[in-house]
Design a protein around this motif. Structure first.
Motif, PDB file in Angstrom:
ATOM      1  N   ALA A 145       0.963  -1.095  -0.073  1.00  0.00           N
ATOM      2  CA  ALA A 145      -0.039  -0.172   0.042  1.00  0.00           C
ATOM      3  C   ALA A 145       0.793   1.111  -0.007  1.00  0.00           C
ATOM      4  CB  ALA A 145      -0.899  -0.039   1.304  1.00  0.00           C
ATOM      5  N   TRP A 146       2.175   1.098   0.562  1.00  0.00           N
ATOM      6  CA  TRP A 146       2.933   2.327   0.556  1.00  0.00           C
ATOM      7  C   TRP A 146       4.443   1.693   0.647  1.00  0.00           C
ATOM      8  CZ3 TRP A 146       7.036   3.118   3.930  1.00  0.00           C
ATOM      9  CH2 TRP A 146       7.572   4.501   3.843  1.00  0.00           C
ATOM     10  N   VAL A 147       5.236   2.614  -0.341  1.00  0.00           N
ATOM     11  CA  VAL A 147       6.667   2.190  -0.114  1.00  0.00           C
ATOM     12  C   VAL A 147       7.475   3.787  -0.009  1.00  0.00           C
ATOM     13  CG1 VAL A 147       6.544   0.145  -1.517  1.00  0.00           C
ATOM     14  CG2 VAL A 147       6.646   2.263  -2.682  1.00  0.00           C
ATOM     15  N   PRO A 148       8.862   3.302   0.565  1.00  0.00           N
ATOM     16  CA  PRO A 148       9.476   4.686   0.836  1.00  0.00           C
ATOM     17  C   PRO A 148       9.879   5.317  -0.543  1.00  0.00           C
ATOM     18  CG  PRO A 148      10.785   2.859   1.206  1.00  0.00           C
ATOM     19  CD  PRO A 148       9.396   2.369   1.025  1.00  0.00           C
ATOM     20  N   ALA A 149      10.533   6.635  -0.731  1.00  0.00           N
ATOM     21  CA  ALA A 149      10.959   7.134  -1.782  1.00  0.00           C
ATOM     22  C   ALA A 149      11.921   6.341  -2.410  1.00  0.00           C
ATOM     23  CB  ALA A 149      11.292   8.527  -1.631  1.00  0.00           C
ATOM     24  N   ARG A 150      12.952   5.910  -1.408  1.00  0.00           N
ATOM     25  CA  ARG A 150      14.124   5.090  -1.833  1.00  0.00           C
ATOM     26  C   ARG A 150      13.854   3.531  -1.101  1.00  0.00           C
ATOM     27  NH1 ARG A 150      20.403   5.416  -0.096  1.00  0.00           N
ATOM     28  NH2 ARG A 150      21.079   4.031  -1.746  1.00  0.00           N
ATOM     29  N   LEU A 151      13.883   2.497  -2.054  1.00  0.00           N
ATOM     30  CA  LEU A 151      13.794   1.053  -1.521  1.00  0.00           C
ATOM     31  C   LEU A 151      14.910   0.348  -2.167  1.00  0.00           C
ATOM     32  CD1 LEU A 151      10.895  -0.951  -0.623  1.00  0.00           C
ATOM     33  CD2 LEU A 151      12.907  -2.030  -1.980  1.00  0.00           C
ATOM     34  N   VAL A 152      15.834  -0.335  -1.335  1.00  0.00           N
ATOM     35  CA  VAL A 152      17.075  -0.922  -1.640  1.00  0.00           C
ATOM     36  C   VAL A 152      16.746  -2.332  -1.435  1.00  0.00           C
ATOM     37  CG1 VAL A 152      19.504  -0.988  -1.460  1.00  0.00           C
ATOM     38  CG2 VAL A 152      18.221   1.097  -1.404  1.00  0.00           C
ATOM     39  N   PHE A 153      17.186  -3.516  -2.489  1.00  0.00           N
ATOM     40  CA  PHE A 153      17.368  -4.503  -2.177  1.00  0.00           C
ATOM     41  C   PHE A 153      18.788  -4.915  -2.123  1.00  0.00           C
ATOM     42  CE2 PHE A 153      13.142  -5.046  -4.443  1.00  0.00           C
ATOM     43  CZ  PHE A 153      12.384  -5.562  -3.368  1.00  0.00           C
ATOM     44  N   CYS A 154      19.493  -5.097  -1.060  1.00  0.00           N
ATOM     45  CA  CYS A 154      20.780  -5.221  -0.685  1.00  0.00           C
ATOM     46  C   CYS A 154      21.163  -6.807  -0.818  1.00  0.00           C
ATOM     47  CB  CYS A 154      21.335  -5.002   0.565  1.00  0.00           C
ATOM     48  SG  CYS A 154      23.117  -4.799   1.034  1.00  0.00           S
ATOM     49  N   ALA A 155      21.833  -7.271  -1.797  1.00  0.00           N
ATOM     50  CA  ALA A 155      22.188  -8.597  -2.054  1.00  0.00           C
ATOM     51  C   ALA A 155      23.683  -8.748  -1.419  1.00  0.00           C
ATOM     52  CB  ALA A 155      22.138  -8.917  -3.469  1.00  0.00           C
ATOM     53  N   PHE A 156      23.500 -10.159  -0.967  1.00  0.00           N
ATOM     54  CA  PHE A 156      24.839 -10.585  -0.314  1.00  0.00           C
ATOM     55  C   PHE A 156      25.958 -11.110  -1.468  1.00  0.00           C
ATOM     56  CE2 PHE A 156      21.841 -13.824   0.168  1.00  0.00           C
ATOM     57  CZ  PHE A 156      22.332 -15.032  -0.656  1.00  0.00           C
TER      58      PHE A 156
END
Length: 170
Positions: A145-156
């Motif tokens: 329903a909501w996401v921040p202005a910046r969303l990061v998927f941080c991969a290992f």
């Protein structure tokens, strides 16, 4: 908003909050959880201990999330969530993993955060197949329903980053 995919050490990211792939006790562990506790310092453990237990030894049941300050981390906040252990997919694992992302985003919204970085929840020692975990992460964020202005998927790893990129269609 298009999520970013990075291969990095989650504990070094300059975002409002990082998400911790925690265990139900919230008292530290291996993998991402241990790295976050080491980088944040002992005040994180104290803050986690102060969270109420929902039952003996459990401060955060699987699929739920809690928030604490980030202490010595670049991130001001840590959102702790507990992903499911993979048992083949027939024990509600997809729904529980999706709930981790939704609950984490709900806490970020309540806190007024503009940037959040997620690790590959459950894709490490909990054994969730990386490609399936990435697909659920991306789908959960897209359906939120909501996401921040910046969303990061941080991969290992570069391989995990590839799973995220495949799921994003990029």
């Amino acid at each position: 908003m298009t999520p970013e995919v990075v291969v990095a050490d989650l504990t070094t990211l300059a975002v409002d909050a990082i998400v911790n792939a925690a265990n139900e006790s919230l008292l530290g562990g291996g993998g991402v959880d241990g790295a976050i506790h080491r980088a944040a310092g002992p005040a994180l453990l104290a803050a986690c201990r102060a969270l109420p237990e929902t039952r003996a030894g459990v401060r955060c049941p699987t699929g739920e999330a809690r928030i604490t300050p980030g202490f010595r981390l670049p991130a001001a906040w840590v959102i702790h969530t507990v992903g499911p252990v993979w048992h083949g997919g027939g024990r509600g694992e997809p729904a529980l993993l999706g709930a981790c992302y939704r609950q984490s985003l709900a806490l970020a919204r309540e806190q007024g955060l503009a940037s959040v970085a997620f690790p590959a929840i459950s894709a490490g020692v909990y054994g969730y197949p990386a490609n399936l975990a990435a697909r659920i992460a991306v789908d959960s964020v897209r359906e939120a329903a909501w996401v921040p202005a910046r969303l990061v998927f941080c991969a290992f790893s570069p391989a995990m980053a590839g799973h995220y990129r495949d799921a994003l269609g990029s």
